[in-house]
Structure formats: structure tokens, C-alpha cells
Motif scaffolding. Sequence first.
Motif, PDB file in Angstrom:
ATOM      1  N   SER A 180      -7.130   7.260   4.821  1.00 42.22           N
ATOM      2  CA  SER A 180      -7.530   6.056   5.558  1.00 42.22           C
ATOM      3  C   SER A 180      -8.971   6.148   6.032  1.00 42.22           C
ATOM      4  N   LYS A 181      -9.343   7.283   6.594  1.00 41.53           N
ATOM      5  CA  LYS A 181     -10.700   7.458   7.116  1.00 41.53           C
ATOM      6  C   LYS A 181     -11.732   7.360   5.995  1.00 41.53           C
ATOM      7  N   VAL A 182     -11.444   7.992   4.866  1.00 36.71           N
ATOM      8  CA  VAL A 182     -12.383   7.938   3.741  1.00 36.71           C
ATOM      9  C   VAL A 182     -12.468   6.523   3.183  1.00 36.71           C
ATOM     10  N   ALA A 183     -11.340   5.861   3.013  1.00 31.99           N
ATOM     11  CA  ALA A 183     -11.340   4.497   2.457  1.00 31.99           C
ATOM     12  C   ALA A 183     -12.116   3.540   3.348  1.00 31.99           C
ATOM     13  N   VAL A 184     -11.868   3.580   4.644  1.00 28.25           N
ATOM     14  CA  VAL A 184     -12.564   2.673   5.558  1.00 28.25           C
ATOM     15  C   VAL A 184     -14.048   3.006   5.618  1.00 28.25           C
ATOM     16  N   SER A 185     -14.405   4.279   5.584  1.00 24.53           N
ATOM     17  CA  SER A 185     -15.821   4.661   5.607  1.00 24.53           C
ATOM     18  C   SER A 185     -16.562   4.189   4.365  1.00 24.53           C
ATOM     19  N   VAL A 186     -15.937   4.367   3.212  1.00 25.04           N
ATOM     20  CA  VAL A 186     -16.575   3.933   1.954  1.00 25.04           C
ATOM     21  C   VAL A 186     -16.772   2.430   1.961  1.00 25.04           C
ATOM     22  N   VAL A 187     -15.756   1.703   2.368  1.00 20.46           N
ATOM     23  CA  VAL A 187     -15.868   0.240   2.401  1.00 20.46           C
ATOM     24  C   VAL A 187     -16.881  -0.199   3.450  1.00 20.46           C
ATOM     25  N   ALA A 188     -16.943   0.481   4.587  1.00 28.44           N
ATOM     26  CA  ALA A 188     -17.878   0.114   5.651  1.00 28.44           C
ATOM     27  C   ALA A 188     -19.323   0.265   5.194  1.00 28.44           C
ATOM     28  N   ARG A 189     -19.579   1.246   4.356  1.00 27.18           N
ATOM     29  CA  ARG A 189     -20.946   1.436   3.859  1.00 27.18           C
ATOM     30  C   ARG A 189     -21.333   0.398   2.816  1.00 27.18           C
ATOM     31  N   ARG A 190     -20.362  -0.123   2.094  1.00 25.01           N
ATOM     32  CA  ARG A 190     -20.667  -1.035   0.976  1.00 25.01           C
ATOM     33  C   ARG A 190     -20.444  -2.498   1.313  1.00 25.01           C
ATOM     34  N   MET A 191     -19.319  -2.811   1.975  1.00 23.31           N
ATOM     35  CA  MET A 191     -18.975  -4.210   2.267  1.00 23.31           C
ATOM     36  C   MET A 191     -18.380  -4.285   3.663  1.00 23.31           C
ATOM     37  N   ARG A 192     -19.210  -4.451   4.661  1.00 23.39           N
ATOM     38  CA  ARG A 192     -18.731  -4.440   6.047  1.00 23.39           C
ATOM     39  C   ARG A 192     -17.671  -5.499   6.313  1.00 23.39           C
ATOM     40  N   ALA A 193     -17.728  -6.611   5.614  1.00 19.43           N
ATOM     41  CA  ALA A 193     -16.764  -7.687   5.846  1.00 19.43           C
ATOM     42  C   ALA A 193     -15.353  -7.292   5.411  1.00 19.43           C
ATOM     43  N   MET A 194     -15.218  -6.254   4.626  1.00 17.56           N
ATOM     44  CA  MET A 194     -13.912  -5.843   4.109  1.00 17.56           C
ATOM     45  C   MET A 194     -13.305  -4.661   4.871  1.00 17.56           C
ATOM     46  N   VAL A 195     -13.900  -4.273   5.995  1.00 11.93           N
ATOM     47  CA  VAL A 195     -13.394  -3.121   6.742  1.00 11.93           C
ATOM     48  C   VAL A 195     -11.993  -3.403   7.290  1.00 11.93           C
ATOM     49  N   LEU A 196     -11.802  -4.547   7.938  1.00 10.02           N
ATOM     50  CA  LEU A 196     -10.487  -4.856   8.508  1.00 10.02           C
ATOM     51  C   LEU A 196      -9.415  -4.969   7.429  1.00 10.02           C
ATOM     52  N   PRO A 197      -9.650  -5.714   6.335  1.00  9.54           N
ATOM     53  CA  PRO A 197      -8.614  -5.739   5.293  1.00  9.54           C
ATOM     54  C   PRO A 197      -8.313  -4.354   4.710  1.00  9.54           C
ATOM     55  N   THR A 198      -9.327  -3.521   4.599  1.00 14.18           N
ATOM     56  CA  THR A 198      -9.106  -2.168   4.086  1.00 14.18           C
ATOM     57  C   THR A 198      -8.268  -1.352   5.056  1.00 14.18           C
ATOM     58  N   ALA A 199      -8.590  -1.423   6.335  1.00 15.02           N
ATOM     59  CA  ALA A 199      -7.825  -0.675   7.335  1.00 15.02           C
ATOM     60  C   ALA A 199      -6.371  -1.154   7.372  1.00 15.02           C
ATOM     61  N   LEU A 200      -6.169  -2.464   7.357  1.00 17.75           N
ATOM     62  CA  LEU A 200      -4.805  -2.991   7.379  1.00 17.75           C
ATOM     63  C   LEU A 200      -4.066  -2.687   6.078  1.00 17.75           C
ATOM     64  N   GLY A 201      -4.772  -2.724   4.961  1.00 20.38           N
ATOM     65  CA  GLY A 201      -4.152  -2.407   3.674  1.00 20.38           C
ATOM     66  C   GLY A 201      -3.715  -0.957   3.594  1.00 20.38           C
ATOM     67  N   THR A 202      -4.562  -0.041   4.062  1.00 22.03           N
ATOM     68  CA  THR A 202      -4.165   1.371   4.047  1.00 22.03           C
ATOM     69  C   THR A 202      -2.997   1.602   5.001  1.00 22.03           C
ATOM     70  N   TYR A 203      -2.987   0.892   6.122  1.00 25.02           N
ATOM     71  CA  TYR A 203      -1.864   1.012   7.066  1.00 25.02           C
ATOM     72  C   TYR A 203      -0.567   0.539   6.408  1.00 25.02           C
ATOM     73  N   LEU A 204      -0.617  -0.588   5.726  1.00 24.25           N
ATOM     74  CA  LEU A 204       0.574  -1.116   5.052  1.00 24.25           C
ATOM     75  C   LEU A 204       1.078  -0.136   3.993  1.00 24.25           C
ATOM     76  N   ILE A 205       0.168   0.405   3.220  1.00 27.76           N
ATOM     77  CA  ILE A 205       0.552   1.373   2.181  1.00 27.76           C
ATOM     78  C   ILE A 205       1.200   2.607   2.812  1.00 27.76           C
ATOM     79  N   LYS A 206       0.636   3.080   3.926  1.00 32.34           N
ATOM     80  CA  LYS A 206       1.205   4.256   4.595  1.00 32.34           C
ATOM     81  C   LYS A 206       2.606   3.976   5.120  1.00 32.34           C
ATOM     82  N   ILE A 207       2.823   2.795   5.682  1.00 29.18           N
ATOM     83  CA  ILE A 207       4.146   2.452   6.207  1.00 29.18           C
ATOM     84  C   ILE A 207       5.161   2.378   5.076  1.00 29.18           C
TER      85      ILE A 207
END
Length: 146
Positions: free
Chosen positions: A53-80
Motif C-alpha cells: 500500500s505504501k509503495v503504491a500510494v507513493s508511486v501514484v503520488a509522484r506521478r498523478m496526485r489526483a489518483m492518490v485517494l482512488p489508489t489508497a481506497l483500491g489497495t484497501y479494498l484489495i487487502k480486505i
Amino acid sequence: MITAAGRTIRVGLLVLAVIALPAFTVAGFSRGPAGLAAVALGLVLVASFFTVSKVAVSVVARRMRAMVLPTALGTYLIKIVILGALLVTLEGSSAIDLAAFAWAVLTGVLGWLGAELWVATHTRVPFYDPEVFRARDDSRRDTLNT
């Protein structure tokens, strides 16, 4: 600004290693081999979930800041979903002690969150975006000079 993932991951893994020592000892004596396997699985699960999760959100934050929340929520959903599937699979298994697994996951999550909190409070991060601040300051100077 997002704190660098590397430092958080390193501190989190260190905390999990510290948690693992007494957890393996207690689980080994009280639950036997099934407890040891449960603690190992629980702590590996916590480490992998938080690291990915930390790596995915960090990578997305560096490239597409607008996609940070969807990435964080998506990784959370996958983990659940993965955790739910794992629990359904392990139900009734004698190879893994579910009580020891639950305690390992709980202590691992609390330890990792403590590590994240420690890193966040000990990292100097500006409360503003320096580029935006400079741009506003420059436009204010231009207005005053005219």
C-alpha cells in the motif's frame, strides 16, 4: 506532501521484527507449531499489506496526485478481499491457530501504525507547497511594482 515510503517501511519492518520475538515465544509455548505458523503468517501478511500500500500510494503520488485517494481506497479494498478469502480458507484448518493469527495481525497492525506515527512526527515536512508559495509571492511583488 507525502512522507517518503522508504523510511516508513524500514521502521515498520523493524517494529514487526521486535514484535515477532515475543510473539513467536508466546505462540510456540502456548499454541505449538500451529501458533508459530499463525504468527509467521499474520506478521508477513501485515508487512506485505502495509508495504504494498505504501509503495503504491507513493508511486501514484509522484506521478498523478489526483489518483492518490482512488489508489489508497483500491489497495484497501484489495487487502480486505484477500484477508476475507484467507480467513474463509483457513476456517477449520488445524495447521494455523486462528486465535494466534488474530493476535499477530492485531499487534502487527498496531505496531506498524505506531511506526508510521513515529516517522510522521519525526520527519520535517513543510506545511505548504514551496512552489505555490513562491508563485504567490512573485505575483504579489509584481502587483506592488506596477
